[in-house]
Design a protein around this motif. Structure first.
Motif, PDB file in Angstrom:
ATOM      1  N   PRO A  72      -1.820  13.632  -7.983  1.00 30.28           N
ATOM      2  CA  PRO A  72      -3.023  13.887  -8.014  1.00 30.28           C
ATOM      3  C   PRO A  72      -3.763  14.840  -7.254  1.00 30.28           C
ATOM      4  CG  PRO A  72      -2.419  11.654  -6.890  1.00 30.28           C
ATOM      5  CD  PRO A  72      -1.162  12.635  -7.098  1.00 30.28           C
ATOM      6  N   LEU A  73      -4.852  15.312  -7.490  1.00 31.94           N
ATOM      7  CA  LEU A  73      -5.730  16.041  -6.729  1.00 31.94           C
ATOM      8  C   LEU A  73      -6.609  15.261  -5.802  1.00 31.94           C
ATOM      9  CD1 LEU A  73      -7.323  18.423  -9.321  1.00 31.94           C
ATOM     10  CD2 LEU A  73      -4.992  18.873  -7.957  1.00 31.94           C
ATOM     11  N   ASN A  74      -6.518  14.108  -6.080  1.00 31.42           N
ATOM     12  CA  ASN A  74      -7.506  13.408  -5.224  1.00 31.42           C
ATOM     13  C   ASN A  74      -6.921  12.019  -5.448  1.00 31.42           C
ATOM     14  OD1 ASN A  74      -9.296  11.910  -3.583  1.00 31.42           O
ATOM     15  ND2 ASN A  74     -10.951  12.448  -4.745  1.00 31.42           N
ATOM     16  N   LEU A  75      -6.408  11.049  -4.461  1.00 31.90           N
ATOM     17  CA  LEU A  75      -5.872   9.765  -4.360  1.00 31.90           C
ATOM     18  C   LEU A  75      -6.270   8.792  -3.476  1.00 31.90           C
ATOM     19  CD1 LEU A  75      -3.832   7.629  -5.401  1.00 31.90           C
ATOM     20  CD2 LEU A  75      -2.369   8.633  -4.102  1.00 31.90           C
ATOM     21  N   VAL A  76      -7.248   7.948  -3.697  1.00 35.23           N
ATOM     22  CA  VAL A  76      -7.746   6.915  -2.834  1.00 35.23           C
ATOM     23  C   VAL A  76      -7.457   5.651  -3.382  1.00 35.23           C
ATOM     24  CG1 VAL A  76     -10.070   5.944  -2.161  1.00 35.23           C
ATOM     25  CG2 VAL A  76      -9.859   8.368  -2.627  1.00 35.23           C
ATOM     26  N   ILE A  77      -6.790   5.122  -2.067  1.00 31.31           N
ATOM     27  CA  ILE A  77      -6.368   3.634  -2.404  1.00 31.31           C
ATOM     28  C   ILE A  77      -6.775   2.716  -1.204  1.00 31.31           C
ATOM     29  CG2 ILE A  77      -4.387   1.881  -2.441  1.00 31.31           C
ATOM     30  CD1 ILE A  77      -2.991   4.641  -3.054  1.00 31.31           C
ATOM     31  N   ARG A  78      -7.445   1.805  -1.688  1.00 32.35           N
ATOM     32  CA  ARG A  78      -8.250   0.733  -0.602  1.00 32.35           C
ATOM     33  C   ARG A  78      -7.888  -0.759  -0.877  1.00 32.35           C
ATOM     34  NH1 ARG A  78     -13.675   1.450  -2.079  1.00 32.35           N
ATOM     35  NH2 ARG A  78     -13.400  -0.471  -3.198  1.00 32.35           N
ATOM     36  N   ASP A  79      -7.398  -1.370   0.079  1.00 34.09           N
ATOM     37  CA  ASP A  79      -7.043  -2.857  -0.092  1.00 34.09           C
ATOM     38  C   ASP A  79      -8.190  -3.484  -0.036  1.00 34.09           C
ATOM     39  OD1 ASP A  79      -5.977  -5.463   0.336  1.00 34.09           O
ATOM     40  OD2 ASP A  79      -4.439  -4.723   1.696  1.00 34.09           O
ATOM     41  N   HIS A 136      -5.288  -7.311  -4.210  1.00 32.34           N
ATOM     42  CA  HIS A 136      -6.341  -6.476  -4.484  1.00 32.34           C
ATOM     43  C   HIS A 136      -6.535  -5.024  -4.263  1.00 32.34           C
ATOM     44  CE1 HIS A 136      -7.043 -10.834  -5.543  1.00 32.34           C
ATOM     45  NE2 HIS A 136      -7.871 -10.334  -6.681  1.00 32.34           N
ATOM     46  N   PHE A 137      -6.550  -4.095  -5.220  1.00 32.11           N
ATOM     47  CA  PHE A 137      -6.475  -2.828  -4.626  1.00 32.11           C
ATOM     48  C   PHE A 137      -7.533  -2.091  -5.653  1.00 32.11           C
ATOM     49  CE2 PHE A 137      -2.560  -4.005  -2.580  1.00 32.11           C
ATOM     50  CZ  PHE A 137      -2.550  -3.146  -1.662  1.00 32.11           C
ATOM     51  N   TYR A 138      -8.333  -1.248  -4.813  1.00 38.75           N
ATOM     52  CA  TYR A 138      -9.083  -0.109  -5.373  1.00 38.75           C
ATOM     53  C   TYR A 138      -8.262   1.205  -5.468  1.00 38.75           C
ATOM     54  CZ  TYR A 138     -12.514   3.599  -6.127  1.00 38.75           C
ATOM     55  OH  TYR A 138     -13.403   4.739  -6.504  1.00 38.75           O
ATOM     56  N   ILE A 139      -8.270   1.740  -6.828  1.00 32.97           N
ATOM     57  CA  ILE A 139      -7.423   2.931  -6.933  1.00 32.97           C
ATOM     58  C   ILE A 139      -8.295   3.972  -7.444  1.00 32.97           C
ATOM     59  CG2 ILE A 139      -5.560   4.041  -7.694  1.00 32.97           C
ATOM     60  CD1 ILE A 139      -3.945   1.215  -7.503  1.00 32.97           C
ATOM     61  N   LYS A 140      -8.427   5.355  -7.183  1.00 27.10           N
ATOM     62  CA  LYS A 140      -9.216   6.115  -7.602  1.00 27.10           C
ATOM     63  C   LYS A 140      -8.144   7.287  -7.769  1.00 27.10           C
ATOM     64  CE  LYS A 140     -13.032   9.736  -7.268  1.00 27.10           C
ATOM     65  NZ  LYS A 140     -14.177   9.927  -6.551  1.00 27.10           N
ATOM     66  N   ILE A 141      -7.965   8.019  -8.907  1.00 30.93           N
ATOM     67  CA  ILE A 141      -6.978   8.910  -9.053  1.00 30.93           C
ATOM     68  C   ILE A 141      -7.583  10.212  -9.988  1.00 30.93           C
ATOM     69  CG2 ILE A 141      -4.601   9.708  -9.838  1.00 30.93           C
ATOM     70  CD1 ILE A 141      -3.773   6.788  -9.806  1.00 30.93           C
ATOM     71  N   TYR A 160       0.812  -1.364  -0.108  1.00 30.64           N
ATOM     72  CA  TYR A 160       0.045   0.065  -0.112  1.00 30.64           C
ATOM     73  C   TYR A 160       0.935   1.131   0.056  1.00 30.64           C
ATOM     74  CZ  TYR A 160      -3.363   3.416   1.678  1.00 30.64           C
ATOM     75  OH  TYR A 160      -3.999   4.619   1.858  1.00 30.64           O
ATOM     76  N   SER A 161       1.861   1.531   0.860  1.00 26.22           N
ATOM     77  CA  SER A 161       2.730   2.424   1.038  1.00 26.22           C
ATOM     78  C   SER A 161       3.658   2.680  -0.243  1.00 26.22           C
ATOM     79  CB  SER A 161       3.656   2.151   2.070  1.00 26.22           C
ATOM     80  OG  SER A 161       2.893   2.130   3.373  1.00 26.22           O
TER      81      SER A 161
END
Length: 91
Positions: free
Chosen positions: A20-27, A46-51, A7-8
């Motif tokens: 990014p203006l917005n970065l969301v990372i979810r395991d 498995h990761f969800y990533i929003k950029i 994750y890091s």
């Protein structure tokens, strides 16, 4: 708040590459723990990533996905199985 090693690394490389203006990372690995392609004991698969980033402006969805996959290529060789991507430009 324990942050995982992968994750890091993902957060650091995506922040550096895309500013990014917005970065969301979810395991989301726990949701996929018993899937056939995941070895028992594997974590951070498995990761969800929003950029949201200006780097993505005027890029196609396929081009944005290719950029992220290329940057995270080393993680796939180290046990990352899947990404769910939500990528957008700023305009």
């Amino acid at each position: 708040n324990f942050m995982s090693v992968r994750y890091s690394r993902i957060k650091n490389v995506l922040s550096k590459e895309f500013t990014p203006l917005n970065l969301v990372i979810r395991d989301d690995s726990a949701l996929h723990a018993n899937h056939g392609n995941v070895k028992k004991g594997d974590t951070e698969t498995h990761f969800y990533i929003k950029i949201i980033s200006p780097v993505f402006n005027n890029k196609t969805k396929i081009a944005m996905h290719k950029m992220v996959y290329k940057i995270l290529d080393k993680e796939f060789s180290k046990g990352l199985h899947s990404l769910e991507l939500d990528l957008r430009g700023t305009i």
